[in-house]
Write an enzyme that holds these catalytic residues in place. Sequence first.
Site, mmCIF file in Angstrom:
data_model
loop_
_atom_site.group_PDB
_atom_site.id
_atom_site.type_symbol
_atom_site.label_atom_id
_atom_site.label_comp_id
_atom_site.label_asym_id
_atom_site.label_seq_id
_atom_site.Cartn_x
_atom_site.Cartn_y
_atom_site.Cartn_z
ATOM 1 N N TYR A 109 -14.067 -3.420 10.022
ATOM 2 C CA TYR A 109 -12.713 -2.869 9.952
ATOM 3 C C TYR A 109 -11.988 -3.060 11.293
ATOM 4 C CZ TYR A 109 -9.067 0.741 9.468
ATOM 5 O OH TYR A 109 -7.871 1.427 9.429
ATOM 6 N N ASN B 131 1.129 -2.479 5.320
ATOM 7 C CA ASN B 131 0.361 -1.242 5.451
ATOM 8 C C ASN B 131 -0.904 -1.237 4.590
ATOM 9 O OD1 ASN B 131 0.068 1.880 5.699
ATOM 10 N ND2 ASN B 131 0.373 1.529 3.502
ATOM 11 N N GLY C 31 0.835 -1.209 0.000
ATOM 12 C CA GLY C 31 0.000 0.000 0.000
ATOM 13 C C GLY C 31 0.862 1.248 0.000
ATOM 14 N N ALA D 72 -12.590 -5.223 13.614
ATOM 15 C CA ALA D 72 -12.315 -6.655 13.828
ATOM 16 C C ALA D 72 -11.081 -7.074 13.034
ATOM 17 C CB ALA D 72 -13.524 -7.489 13.422
HETATM 18 P P1 NAI Z 1 -5.075 4.741 1.932
HETATM 19 O O1 NAI Z 1 -6.400 4.239 1.481
HETATM 20 O O2 NAI Z 1 -4.689 6.142 1.594
HETATM 21 O O3 NAI Z 1 -3.923 3.767 1.434
HETATM 22 C C1 NAI Z 1 -4.039 2.375 1.485
HETATM 23 C C2 NAI Z 1 -3.213 1.803 0.372
HETATM 24 O O4 NAI Z 1 -3.393 0.379 0.368
HETATM 25 C C3 NAI Z 1 -3.640 2.316 -1.004
HETATM 26 O O5 NAI Z 1 -2.516 2.735 -1.728
HETATM 27 C C4 NAI Z 1 -4.299 1.112 -1.614
HETATM 28 O O6 NAI Z 1 -4.230 1.047 -3.033
HETATM 29 C C5 NAI Z 1 -3.511 -0.026 -0.977
HETATM 30 N N1 NAI Z 1 -4.216 -1.294 -1.124
HETATM 31 C C6 NAI Z 1 -5.546 -1.546 -0.944
HETATM 32 N N2 NAI Z 1 -5.828 -2.821 -1.258
HETATM 33 C C7 NAI Z 1 -4.655 -3.396 -1.644
HETATM 34 C C8 NAI Z 1 -4.298 -4.692 -2.103
HETATM 35 N N3 NAI Z 1 -5.223 -5.665 -2.242
HETATM 36 N N4 NAI Z 1 -3.005 -4.955 -2.395
HETATM 37 C C9 NAI Z 1 -2.067 -3.977 -2.290
HETATM 38 N N5 NAI Z 1 -2.348 -2.729 -1.883
HETATM 39 C C10 NAI Z 1 -3.625 -2.440 -1.571
HETATM 40 O O7 NAI Z 1 -5.041 4.515 3.497
HETATM 41 P P2 NAI Z 1 -4.076 5.115 4.624
HETATM 42 O O8 NAI Z 1 -4.861 6.094 5.400
HETATM 43 O O9 NAI Z 1 -2.785 5.523 4.049
HETATM 44 O O10 NAI Z 1 -3.901 3.835 5.558
HETATM 45 C C11 NAI Z 1 -2.764 2.983 5.529
HETATM 46 C C12 NAI Z 1 -2.923 1.908 6.600
HETATM 47 O O11 NAI Z 1 -3.071 2.526 7.877
HETATM 48 C C13 NAI Z 1 -4.177 1.058 6.400
HETATM 49 O O12 NAI Z 1 -3.890 -0.277 6.771
HETATM 50 C C14 NAI Z 1 -5.164 1.679 7.366
HETATM 51 O O13 NAI Z 1 -6.143 0.773 7.773
HETATM 52 C C15 NAI Z 1 -4.259 2.097 8.501
HETATM 53 N N6 NAI Z 1 -4.801 3.164 9.323
HETATM 54 C C16 NAI Z 1 -5.074 4.412 8.816
HETATM 55 C C17 NAI Z 1 -5.579 5.404 9.636
HETATM 56 C C18 NAI Z 1 -5.885 6.773 9.150
HETATM 57 O O14 NAI Z 1 -6.393 7.587 9.930
HETATM 58 N N7 NAI Z 1 -5.606 7.127 7.911
HETATM 59 C C19 NAI Z 1 -5.856 5.156 11.052
HETATM 60 C C20 NAI Z 1 -5.528 3.827 11.478
HETATM 61 C C21 NAI Z 1 -5.018 2.880 10.633
#
Ligand code: NAI
Length: 248
Positions: A156, A91, A13, A158
């Site tokens: 999410y 991530n 990601g 969970a």
């Molecule tokens: P985002 O949506 O901006 O980025 C997530 C990335 O994961 C994207 O680039 C997406 O294309 C990629 N992705 C999705 N499915 C995929 C797959 N099957 N294979 C490969 N890549 C894939 O999200 P963000 O905010 O940058 O979050 C990153 C991590 O941090 C996530 O795991 C999220 O759950 C976690 N997180 C984020 C928070 C926030 O406030 N933004 C809070 C707590 C956790």
Amino acid sequence: MFRLDGKVAVVTGGYRGLGRSMCVTLAKAGAHVIAADVLQAEVGQETLAAVSAAGGKGELMKLDVTQAEAVDEGIRELAKRLGRLDILVNNAGIARDNLLLRVSDEDIQKTFAVNVTGAINCARSAIRLMMRARTGRVVNLASVVAELGNPGQAVYSASKAALIGLTKTLAREYASRGVTVNAVAPGFIDTDMTKNLPQDAKKYMIEQIPLARIGQPDDVAAAVLFLCSDEASYITGQVIRVNGGMYV
Ligand code: NAI
């Protein structure tokens, strides 16, 4: 402090959001970074440009973490080509928020496929290589809602709680092989995942944060860098909370 010179790091990601910030931070510290993502390459190019602008080195890898065979092939190929794999940051994640009674089967399956099975797929392939080298770092991205709960995020939260269980078990399984496994649990961070929330929801969230601000991607990336560094070699199985005090 916190140098990663000569190390190879995969950030799933990594094309945008927190992943991009992690790629830049790890590359700045000297790692060769592979941003692995399902998005189109143009989005990833922005990560590469930011890595280069910071004086770092990196590359893109098109990867869907839910596809176990492709994950294994991709990780093996890059470790062979680069001669090593030191760091995996799980991530990649998705959030499909809804109250439980409105959640679809597809939402449940897709969320667990990416957030949980995806992390397991990547960890299995990476740790197989790391344990042979008798060194390695795995960091899983959990979330404050895994421990706090949040209405509308049953599935999410969970999935993120599952990552904490995964982290603790892998830490115990591979400590003797020199591989540490930790989780970073961000709070409310300013990324694409959170930018579309209504203003009043954002205001409410910020009121719940003792440090009274939304977190920045670099706040999370700094914790990831620390856990990947030699200085964190005695830390495994832990959840580092980067949440402004939202959950203490
Ligand atoms: P985002 O949506 O901006 O980025 C997530 C990335 O994961 C994207 O680039 C997406 O294309 C990629 N992705 C999705 N499915 C995929 C797959 N099957 N294979 C490969 N890549 C894939 O999200 P963000 O905010 O940058 O979050 C990153 C991590 O941090 C996530 O795991 C999220 O759950 C976690 N997180 C984020 C928070 C926030 O406030 N933004 C809070 C707590 C956790």
